[in-house]
Write an enzyme that holds these catalytic residues in place. Sequence first.
Site, PDB file in Angstrom:
ATOM      1  CG  ASP A   1      -8.367  -4.315  -3.400  1.00  0.00           C
ATOM      2  OD1 ASP A   1      -9.549  -4.063  -3.141  1.00  0.00           O
ATOM      3  OD2 ASP A   1      -7.634  -3.576  -4.072  1.00  0.00           O
TER       4      ASP A   1
ATOM      5  CG  HIS B   1      -2.084   0.921   1.066  1.00  0.00           C
ATOM      6  ND1 HIS B   1      -2.006   2.262   1.354  1.00  0.00           N
ATOM      7  CD2 HIS B   1      -3.335   0.689   0.612  1.00  0.00           C
ATOM      8  CE1 HIS B   1      -3.176   2.816   1.091  1.00  0.00           C
ATOM      9  NE2 HIS B   1      -4.001   1.895   0.636  1.00  0.00           N
TER      10      HIS B   1
HETATM   11  N1  ACO Z   1       3.870  -7.650  -4.954  1.00  0.00           N
HETATM   12  C1  ACO Z   1       5.204  -7.721  -5.076  1.00  0.00           C
HETATM   13  N2  ACO Z   1       6.018  -6.695  -4.818  1.00  0.00           N
HETATM   14  C2  ACO Z   1       5.460  -5.551  -4.416  1.00  0.00           C
HETATM   15  C3  ACO Z   1       4.079  -5.408  -4.256  1.00  0.00           C
HETATM   16  C4  ACO Z   1       3.274  -6.520  -4.537  1.00  0.00           C
HETATM   17  N3  ACO Z   1       1.950  -6.463  -4.396  1.00  0.00           N
HETATM   18  N4  ACO Z   1       3.801  -4.170  -3.835  1.00  0.00           N
HETATM   19  C5  ACO Z   1       4.957  -3.533  -3.733  1.00  0.00           C
HETATM   20  N5  ACO Z   1       5.957  -4.376  -4.081  1.00  0.00           N
HETATM   21  C6  ACO Z   1       7.378  -4.054  -4.080  1.00  0.00           C
HETATM   22  C7  ACO Z   1       7.742  -3.371  -5.377  1.00  0.00           C
HETATM   23  O1  ACO Z   1       8.161  -4.300  -6.352  1.00  0.00           O
HETATM   24  C8  ACO Z   1       8.862  -2.456  -4.935  1.00  0.00           C
HETATM   25  O2  ACO Z   1      10.035  -3.218  -4.821  1.00  0.00           O
HETATM   26  P1  ACO Z   1      11.414  -2.626  -5.364  1.00  0.00           P
HETATM   27  O3  ACO Z   1      11.630  -1.385  -4.530  1.00  0.00           O
HETATM   28  O4  ACO Z   1      12.359  -3.738  -5.110  1.00  0.00           O
HETATM   29  O5  ACO Z   1      11.167  -2.329  -6.804  1.00  0.00           O
HETATM   30  C9  ACO Z   1       8.453  -2.055  -3.528  1.00  0.00           C
HETATM   31  O6  ACO Z   1       7.609  -3.099  -3.054  1.00  0.00           O
HETATM   32  C10 ACO Z   1       7.701  -0.736  -3.477  1.00  0.00           C
HETATM   33  O7  ACO Z   1       6.640  -0.787  -4.406  1.00  0.00           O
HETATM   34  P2  ACO Z   1       5.971   0.485  -5.081  1.00  0.00           P
HETATM   35  O8  ACO Z   1       5.236   0.062  -6.305  1.00  0.00           O
HETATM   36  O9  ACO Z   1       6.983   1.574  -5.221  1.00  0.00           O
HETATM   37  O10 ACO Z   1       4.975   0.949  -3.984  1.00  0.00           O
HETATM   38  P3  ACO Z   1       3.794   1.941  -4.249  1.00  0.00           P
HETATM   39  O11 ACO Z   1       3.584   2.667  -3.000  1.00  0.00           O
HETATM   40  O12 ACO Z   1       3.971   2.758  -5.466  1.00  0.00           O
HETATM   41  O13 ACO Z   1       2.612   0.939  -4.605  1.00  0.00           O
HETATM   42  C11 ACO Z   1       0.748  -0.382  -4.678  1.00  0.00           C
HETATM   43  C12 ACO Z   1       1.527   0.646  -3.865  1.00  0.00           C
HETATM   44  C13 ACO Z   1       0.443   0.164  -6.075  1.00  0.00           C
HETATM   45  C14 ACO Z   1      -0.574  -0.660  -3.978  1.00  0.00           C
HETATM   46  C15 ACO Z   1       1.587  -1.671  -4.788  1.00  0.00           C
HETATM   47  O14 ACO Z   1       1.874  -2.180  -3.513  1.00  0.00           O
HETATM   48  C16 ACO Z   1       0.940  -2.723  -5.667  1.00  0.00           C
HETATM   49  O15 ACO Z   1       1.077  -2.706  -6.888  1.00  0.00           O
HETATM   50  N6  ACO Z   1       0.162  -3.671  -5.056  1.00  0.00           N
HETATM   51  C17 ACO Z   1      -0.551  -4.645  -5.803  1.00  0.00           C
HETATM   52  C18 ACO Z   1      -1.855  -4.051  -6.329  1.00  0.00           C
HETATM   53  C19 ACO Z   1      -2.869  -3.837  -5.238  1.00  0.00           C
HETATM   54  O16 ACO Z   1      -3.060  -4.688  -4.360  1.00  0.00           O
HETATM   55  N7  ACO Z   1      -3.582  -2.693  -5.293  1.00  0.00           N
HETATM   56  C20 ACO Z   1      -4.623  -2.354  -4.323  1.00  0.00           C
HETATM   57  C21 ACO Z   1      -4.170  -1.243  -3.428  1.00  0.00           C
HETATM   58  S1  ACO Z   1      -5.338  -0.857  -2.219  1.00  0.00           S
HETATM   59  C22 ACO Z   1      -6.524  -0.023  -3.055  1.00  0.00           C
HETATM   60  O17 ACO Z   1      -6.297   0.715  -3.957  1.00  0.00           O
HETATM   61  C23 ACO Z   1      -7.881  -0.283  -2.695  1.00  0.00           C
END
Ligand code: ACO
Length: 374
Positions: free
Chosen positions: A310, A259
Amino acid sequence: MTSFKAGLEDIVALRSEICFIDGQRRRLVYRGYDIGEFIGKATFEEVVYLLWHGELPTQAQLSVLREQIAAAQDLPKELIDLIRTFPRDAEPMAVLRTAVSALGVVDPDANNNDREANLRKSVRLLARLPMIIAYHARLREGQEPVAPRSDLGLAANFLLMLRGNEPDQLETDIFDACLILHADHELNASTFTARTVASTLSDIYSAVTAAIGALKGPLHGGANEQVMRTLLEIGDPERVVEWLDQALENKQRIMGFGHRVYKTGDPRADFLRQFSQQLGEKRGDTRWYQMSRRLEELMFEKKGLYPNVDFYSASTYYMLGIPIDLYTPIFAFSRVSGWTAHVLEQYADNRLIRPRAEYAGPMDLQFRPLAERG
Ligand code: ACO
């Protein structure tokens, strides 16, 4: 000018009195009340009233809201005709987005931006979003639409309209709590979208239509559907380790984890985890819950990531008999309460939302007329 921040991360874009998130302390607060205060004690309608008006309703105020919702629970004929023209395999979020936009075409209050008119429109949106979702869902299955009942709340009515049978008390209570947990979440992408549209003094239907478009994306509301598809793909709690190792090796993003704001866990997931377990036990099939638990443990072990809202909503909705592609529309049905609260707040003290971009393109190019370009 302040410097560029990708994704506007941690940028404070406006002041709001509606919702507070503490990402470090795992807290979500609506208008001063911790989210846990409502679960098992309040109905979704009470929370909607709170979001719109800033205080919890009295019994009389709640009765008025319920009557207003019941009165708005009829879809305009133009809308029914429109939904009937959509292909049966139309994506439910696209149906919802288009239908909500069409509601704005037939609403006599559409361009009246008074607070009272916007409250009336908010009631109509709240009453009609679930009807649109259920109407299309039944139509595509070749089933007759089911009318809502004025003695039921929004949660029970939705399950009735969708499935054709009245939910029992546990199902009603759990679904009602799910609606509460999704009702608002500060300045997430869809709410920011809604406020941006409202800040141009465009109408509330335009703001909500745009918000639905933003919610549709898999990085926002669309993740809950992907979570259930993942669980179905894994199929067995024994296969979770193998599946996850493979997915992480392929650098796959695991839906329902991580998140932007919550860095120590999403408080909503704690309630949804319980609901998934309760429904699994009631059905005598805890497979989806067990699989989710295993995935949660492993994701923490391997990536230090927690489940978000989610994650457990997926198995909860699955066990409520809700088709997977309706999970995000249901999110919209709940979140329309928050979107409209934010739009009302935006109108009340408006300033056009218009950030700047850091220009990173070329400069001082010489123009060549079309005939001279090779
Ligand atoms: N699976 C695997 N790795 C992940 C995930 C995940 N779900 N989420 C974050 N990471 C990792 C990224 O690969 C990144 O690693 P790195 O630094 O080695 O590249 C690190 O964690 C940070 O990730 P970011 O994408 O920079 O974090 P951000 O704050 O931008 O993203 C987000 C948040 C978009 C929710 C992300 O965690 C994600 O894509 N999750 C999966 C989709 C999801 O569940 N969305 C629902 C969110 S809640 C809502 O909107 C209701």
